[in-house]
Write an enzyme that holds these catalytic residues in place. Structure first.
Site, PDB file in Angstrom:
ATOM      1  N   GLU A 120       5.406  -3.309   1.136  1.00 25.98           N
ATOM      2  CA  GLU A 120       5.734  -2.799  -0.190  1.00 25.98           C
ATOM      3  C   GLU A 120       5.032  -1.467  -0.310  1.00 25.98           C
ATOM      4  O   GLU A 120       3.818  -1.392  -0.187  1.00 25.98           O
ATOM      5  CB  GLU A 120       5.236  -3.774  -1.256  1.00 25.98           C
ATOM      6  CG  GLU A 120       5.685  -3.353  -2.633  1.00 25.98           C
ATOM      7  CD  GLU A 120       4.910  -4.066  -3.721  1.00 25.98           C
ATOM      8  OE1 GLU A 120       4.648  -5.267  -3.597  1.00 25.98           O
ATOM      9  OE2 GLU A 120       4.547  -3.385  -4.690  1.00 25.98           O
TER      10      GLU A 120
ATOM     11  N   GLY B 143       0.826  -1.206   0.000  1.00 28.28           N
ATOM     12  CA  GLY B 143       0.000   0.000   0.000  1.00 28.28           C
ATOM     13  C   GLY B 143       0.853   1.246   0.000  1.00 28.28           C
ATOM     14  O   GLY B 143       1.955   1.255  -0.552  1.00 28.28           O
ATOM     15  N   SER B 144       0.368   2.280   0.654  1.00 31.23           N
ATOM     16  CA  SER B 144       1.051   3.576   0.605  1.00 31.23           C
ATOM     17  C   SER B 144       2.260   3.604   1.527  1.00 31.23           C
ATOM     18  O   SER B 144       2.365   2.825   2.484  1.00 31.23           O
ATOM     19  CB  SER B 144       0.092   4.685   1.031  1.00 31.23           C
ATOM     20  OG  SER B 144      -0.130   4.619   2.428  1.00 31.23           O
TER      21      SER B 144
ATOM     22  N   CYS C 188       2.025  -1.355  -9.178  1.00 34.52           N
ATOM     23  CA  CYS C 188       3.168  -0.859  -8.410  1.00 34.52           C
ATOM     24  C   CYS C 188       4.413  -0.816  -9.284  1.00 34.52           C
ATOM     25  O   CYS C 188       5.419  -0.239  -8.896  1.00 34.52           O
ATOM     26  CB  CYS C 188       3.418  -1.714  -7.180  1.00 34.52           C
ATOM     27  SG  CYS C 188       3.307  -3.464  -7.521  1.00 34.52           S
TER      28      CYS C 188
ATOM     29  N   GLY D  82       2.423   2.035   5.271  1.00 34.78           N
ATOM     30  CA  GLY D  82       3.444   0.990   5.413  1.00 34.78           C
ATOM     31  C   GLY D  82       4.500   1.352   6.437  1.00 34.78           C
ATOM     32  O   GLY D  82       4.871   0.550   7.286  1.00 34.78           O
TER      33      GLY D  82
END
Lengths: 487, 487
Positions: B227, B203-204, B264, B208
């Site tokens: 991630e 995610g962001s 991503c 994270g």
């Protein structure tokens, strides 16, 4: 004589370390191997001088220091040799089954410059040219070692030898650096420096945890591989007691006493059931501890810490002193001590789970197997757990085995935890607080992985691939091609 | 409908998760494999229903969702199948050469219960039954999934299917758990809970990094494999431009636009040299972005975030908008945008290095190769870096290759970063801030290692060893015996 690094010098040193890292990438694996062997040979060639210096600083006897130096050389050379088959590189090659899919190849590449802290308890094997340095050099990283202040001269002497080998082998001039730092704020600056990509540390929980926290608080967090202590509990079941109470007690007493118990794998807690055979076991252990030959501890710091922790433990009113060595006039002799406590009392007092680094052991007396399991469940992460048992009774105690295995990095059956083999199958690292990363080992060539990360190459032309990934496998490395390991 | 978990329920749930973890250890690898295949089969059987639910929540088209579901099933089944040869177990067996030395055997064992955060951008492949769950189950861990609130119904439907498979296969009842949590303080309680031994997150950066910090601040720190984003820069050298400016621009435009750039690995920055052929490249890219078919974004949150980040980028006065898609009346269409900037301006403004998640790309114009290298040096850690070049010119730019490879987890030559193959050779994870642990991957079966740690067995009798380590190798797993891999 060992001048401390100064604040204004750090940036320049770090830049050199970074440059050396980049240059090291262009040097072949075979030259990496040769240089590490050369460091080892030079250490051996200078063994008498090195042992002499270390004896002046550490109170360790010549035989132990010589052994430790040989272990250091074995680490350097055996880790270097694993670069020949490269199993720690975890090479994977994917040949696509569909036409429009790319070829992907992956291998572990070096992480970057590594900061290694010299360890107080191993002036050779876990210091300047020790396990962490050997792993980092084998991985392809440049290294800066922070000398341990209590064997600064030994560290300097070893560093000089490494420097010579690096020069002689035409390696990048600053591939290895050696600094003396005592000011904590400068230590922090080293850990926080953006050039540093990983840290290796062996020492106390307090120092290790502090460095770990610094590493995580950086703008770019880095792994701090800290080994911070372990009580290495030994659990003995009644069948084993019946079979060999005396011989096992003798074996364990050696494990407690050797080198004044100054090993991270020294058994500090023995958990047994309070039955008839336990009496024989305890009596033998008492005799052996009583007869122990006084041994000077490594250095002032370790001695002071031992006496402090020992006192903290025996200050707990439930703890009974049951055997001790007679006092000695030698300097820094931490007298061996055996204590005991009931399981109930042990479980009620967290302080007793702390490591007492030195020739100290606490026997925990359980009423039955259930109490033993309760004790085991309470234990924090350990480098090792040992089970003394007959095969038959161990088979009946699957739950206990599970608990022990879940809390340690190495599970020993009918043996002692000291004696850490340097081999690929070794795991030296357990769940927190034993170490900060239970997924890695600091002994054995898999420890090299701590200083690497995987890098995948997609659709990359042969000419541009590292040799390790070229089609004909020119380096004859182990590679997982689709589902098969081949060389 | 998707009732949130309540504070007073958490401890009981965690105890169940822990119990399930312990029970799972007694279940054979082959049953583990069967159960994971069964989850996959049931997902496929219910594909129409699942896609329907996901379409209601996400604005993703049916074809993409179906593809994603198939990928999810492939992850589950292919990761399960690696349990048959077990290469991720890193088994090492040491047969001692000296008589008094012990036999040591090592293998990766499961870490403990794992907390998985459903990812916003992949309702199937990185959510409930997604990559992290598949890795954790294959590793031997129990799993609790925190559903992503923006596809809560899809998550619930998938969870039900997993539950059915677990029941049908007589697996421990709470091997898999599914919770809805929106209150941040409860999310924190989950991450901090002592039962949890690792976290998987996609995610962001903000979320994270917060979870990573929580994980490190626990009494017993745990790894948080987060991630957190990547701009996946593409560097193109003049020779490649000359050779295929137009075709490469077309290829890259697809990589930017497919599924509204919600990957991503979408290329967010293209670094080129400002020469004649670059003109053709930019012109083609402009046309393709201009012609882009408007695509609704996944959900409100992603759409809002895209518009916000796009605006932040274009608010920087040096950034020139050079092509955009026409507005659309469809809901949540984040219009594609191509911008450009000079290298000098780019390097002076950190904001422009941020990921803009969606169909956005910034072209950075360099005067020469040196400026290109300066840009590359400044870049933070990335999931991928791509180099467009002829082999010949790439060979002459070794330094640039080194810089690119040092900042990413996957290096692509003459291709595009989107399209992440699920295979053992994949590395999906790069230096911070792309991910929190560059030493691990979240795609490919090596991702299983994230949820394991090595455990050494010393001197352990055959009867007490796990099957994976028994002498005759009954499971036919890959094992490094001394220096040789054998089955």
């Amino acid at each position: 004589m060992y001048s401390n690094v100064k604040l204004h010098e750090i940036n320049a040193k770090m830049e050199s370390l970074k440059l050396a890292f980049n240059q090291y990438q262009d040097i072949s694996l075979s030259r990496r191997i040769t240089c590490m062997h050369d460091i080892g040979n030079r250490l051996l060639k200078n063994k008498d001088e090195l042992v002499k210096i270390a004896m002046q600083e550490t109170h360790l006897p010549a035989a132990r220091l010589l052994n430790e130096l040989k272990r250091t050389v074995f680490q350097l050379t055996s880790y270097a040799d694993t670069c020949k088959n490269g199993y720690w590189m975890d090479i994977r090659i994917q040949i696509p089954t569909e036409k429009n899919k790319p070829v992907i190849k992956k291998m572990n590449v070096p992480l970057g410059p590594v900061l290694v802290f010299g360890a107080g308890n191993f002036p050779f094997a876990y210091s300047t040219a020790g396990g962490d340095t050997a792993c980092a050099l084998a991985a392809g990283c440049s290294v800066v070692v922070k000398a341990h202040p209590q064997h600064a001269a030994t560290s300097t002497a070893v560093a000089k030898i490494i420097d010579e080998a690096i020069k002689e082998n035409n390696m990048p001039p600053h591939l290895f650096m050696h600094v003396h730092v005592t000011d904590l704020s400068l230590v922090k600056i080293l850990v926080m420096h953006p050039v540093i990509k990983a840290v290796g540390f062996t020492g106390s929980y307090t120092a290790g945890k502090q460095i770990f926290d610094w590493g995580n608080s950086r703008e770019q967090p880095i792994p701090v591989f800290a080994e911070m202590g372990s009580t290495n509990p030994v659990y003995i079941l009644p069948g084993k007691m019946k079979e060999s109470a005396e011989t096992y007690a003798v074996e364990l007493s050696k494990s407690i006493l050797t080198d004044a118990g100054q090993f991270c794998t020294k058994p500090g807690i023995i958990v047994i059931q309070n039955d008839d055979y336990a009496g024989t076991f305890i009596k033998t252990l008492q005799e052996k501890i009583n007869d122990a030959i006084p041994v000077s501890m490594l250095n002032e710091g370790i001695y002071q810490n031992y006496e402090l922790k020992k006192k903290l433990s025996t200050d707990q009113k439930e703890v009974k002193k049951i055997s001790t060595t007679t006092q000695s006039n030698e300097p820094l002799v931490g007298t061996a001590l055996l204590t005991s406590i009931t399981a109930k009392e042990f479980m009620a007092n967290k302080i007793l789970r702390q490591e007492v680094f030195g020739p100290y052991c606490l026997i925990v007396l359980c009423n039955d197997i259930n109490e033993m399991k309760q004790v085991a469940t309470q234990m924090e992460g350990q480098i090792t757990c040992t089970l003394g048992a007959t095969i038959k009774e161990a088979e009946q105690q699957k739950e206990l085995l599970k608990i022990l295995q879940s809390t340690c990095g190495r599970f020993i059956f009918n043996g002692v935890p000291t004696g850490v083999e340097v081999c690929p199958a070794m795991q030296h690292g357990g769940p927190f607080p034993a170490t900060t990363y239970s997924m890695f080992t600091s002994v054995g060539a898999d420890g090299i992985k701590r200083f690497t990360r995987p890098l995948a190459f997609q659709n990359v032309a042969e000419e541009l691939l590292p040799d390790a990934l070229k089609e004909i496998n020119p380096l004859k490395l182990w590679r997982l091609v689709d589902d098969q390991y081949t060389k």
